[in-house]
Structures are given as C-alpha cells and as structure tokens.
Motif scaffolding. Structure first.
Motif, PDB file in Angstrom:
ATOM      1  N   PHE A   1      51.832  -4.621 -63.748  1.00 50.15           N
ATOM      2  CA  PHE A   1      51.194  -5.348 -62.655  1.00 50.15           C
ATOM      3  C   PHE A   1      50.778  -4.333 -61.603  1.00 50.15           C
ATOM      4  CE2 PHE A   1      51.853  -7.055 -58.339  1.00 50.15           C
ATOM      5  CZ  PHE A   1      50.847  -8.015 -58.325  1.00 50.15           C
TER       6      PHE A   1
ATOM      7  N   ASN B   1      47.386  -8.682 -63.504  1.00 45.55           N
ATOM      8  CA  ASN B   1      48.472  -8.835 -64.469  1.00 45.55           C
ATOM      9  C   ASN B   1      48.029  -8.152 -65.758  1.00 45.55           C
ATOM     10  OD1 ASN B   1      50.476  -9.566 -66.229  1.00 45.55           O
ATOM     11  ND2 ASN B   1      50.145 -11.768 -66.083  1.00 45.55           N
TER      12      ASN B   1
ATOM     13  N   SER C   1      49.984  -7.646 -68.333  1.00 43.96           N
ATOM     14  CA  SER C   1      50.925  -7.988 -69.405  1.00 43.96           C
ATOM     15  C   SER C   1      50.391  -9.142 -70.255  1.00 43.96           C
ATOM     16  CB  SER C   1      52.282  -8.381 -68.810  1.00 43.96           C
ATOM     17  OG  SER C   1      52.250  -9.705 -68.319  1.00 43.96           O
TER      18      SER C   1
ATOM     19  N   THR D   1      52.782 -14.689 -68.598  1.00 43.39           N
ATOM     20  CA  THR D   1      52.520 -15.246 -67.270  1.00 43.39           C
ATOM     21  C   THR D   1      53.601 -14.718 -66.336  1.00 43.39           C
ATOM     22  OG1 THR D   1      51.490 -17.239 -68.175  1.00 43.39           O
ATOM     23  CG2 THR D   1      52.375 -17.394 -65.938  1.00 43.39           C
ATOM     24  N   ILE D   2      53.189 -14.292 -65.150  1.00 44.86           N
ATOM     25  CA  ILE D   2      54.142 -13.741 -64.184  1.00 44.86           C
ATOM     26  C   ILE D   2      53.993 -14.432 -62.835  1.00 44.86           C
ATOM     27  CG2 ILE D   2      54.304 -11.470 -65.273  1.00 44.86           C
ATOM     28  CD1 ILE D   2      52.387 -10.415 -63.082  1.00 44.86           C
TER      29      ILE D   2
ATOM     30  N   LEU E   1      50.169 -15.497 -62.123  1.00 39.54           N
ATOM     31  CA  LEU E   1      49.028 -14.958 -62.869  1.00 39.54           C
ATOM     32  C   LEU E   1      49.265 -15.130 -64.364  1.00 39.54           C
ATOM     33  CD1 LEU E   1      48.902 -11.655 -60.862  1.00 39.54           C
ATOM     34  CD2 LEU E   1      47.029 -13.286 -60.918  1.00 39.54           C
TER      35      LEU E   1
ATOM     36  N   TYR F   1      59.092 -10.055 -58.974  1.00 38.14           N
ATOM     37  CA  TYR F   1      58.337  -9.967 -60.233  1.00 38.14           C
ATOM     38  C   TYR F   1      59.124 -10.751 -61.250  1.00 38.14           C
ATOM     39  CZ  TYR F   1      56.072  -8.188 -64.418  1.00 38.14           C
ATOM     40  OH  TYR F   1      55.398  -8.087 -65.608  1.00 38.14           O
TER      41      TYR F   1
END
Length: 114
Positions: free
Chosen positions: A38, A57, A59, A62-63, A83, A111
C-alpha cells in the motif's frame, strides 16, 4: 497532409505533458517489520494552488487503512478508507501543494486485510 498530422500530434503531446500534475512524493509503510503493499502518493495540480493524495492498494486483498498526513505548517489531516484489490482512490488536499505548506510526514495508523 502527413506533416500537418505529425505537427498536431506533437502539439497535443506537448500540451498533455505540460498539463500533467506533478507527483511530489510517495510514501510506503512497514507494519510489524514487513513492508505492506500500500502506498500514498502526493500530487500538486499543474495549475498550482492545490493538490491531492492518491491511495494505492497494490495487493490482491481488500484492505482498510487509516492515515494521518502531517504538513509543514504544523497542521494535520486524517482519514480512513476501504480499497478493493488494485484500487486507487484520490482525495483533495489543499495543504499537500508546496506553495500552501507541503507534506512533512505521513503516518499509517491502521492497515487491516478484510
């Protein structure tokens, strides 16, 4: 005709390049000793006077993130956002522009993989 087309194309590229927003900085973060996928990019509008931040994001998850941006004038601004994988999101940031203050630091307060 080819010459006119080429000139118009070069002119268009020049205008687009001159009008592009300027990335001032980007911030990556470490959580529990590991760099997380991130980042926050800080931009200034090409027209001047203001700026914005971009959350990225990187990755496949979903974060949920929470952050605080600290400015050179001693003020700060905080936010939170969810995100989806690969998603980018922007937010207005008047003080992000160097002429209005500029960013001195960014703290990632949360996070969380959803």
């Amino acid at each position: 005709m080819k010459r006119v087309t080429l000139i118009l194309l070069l002119f268009t590229i020049l205008i687009f390049t001159l009008g592009a927003d300027q990335q001032l900085s980007y911030w990556t973060f470490t959580v529990n000793g590991r760099t997380v996928p991130f980042r926050i990019n800080i931009y200034e509008y090409s027209s001047g006077g203001s700026g914005y931040y971009e959350l990225v994001n990187e990755s496949s998850n979903t974060i949920r993130v929470s952050w605080t941006i600290y400015f050179n004038n001693g003020k700060s601004s905080s936010g939170s956002h969810t995100l989806r994988p690969g998603e980018k999101s922007t937010g207005s940031c008047y003080s992000c522009a160097t002429g209005n203050s500029g960013v001195s630091d960014i703290e990632l307060r949360k996070y969380e993989v959803q």
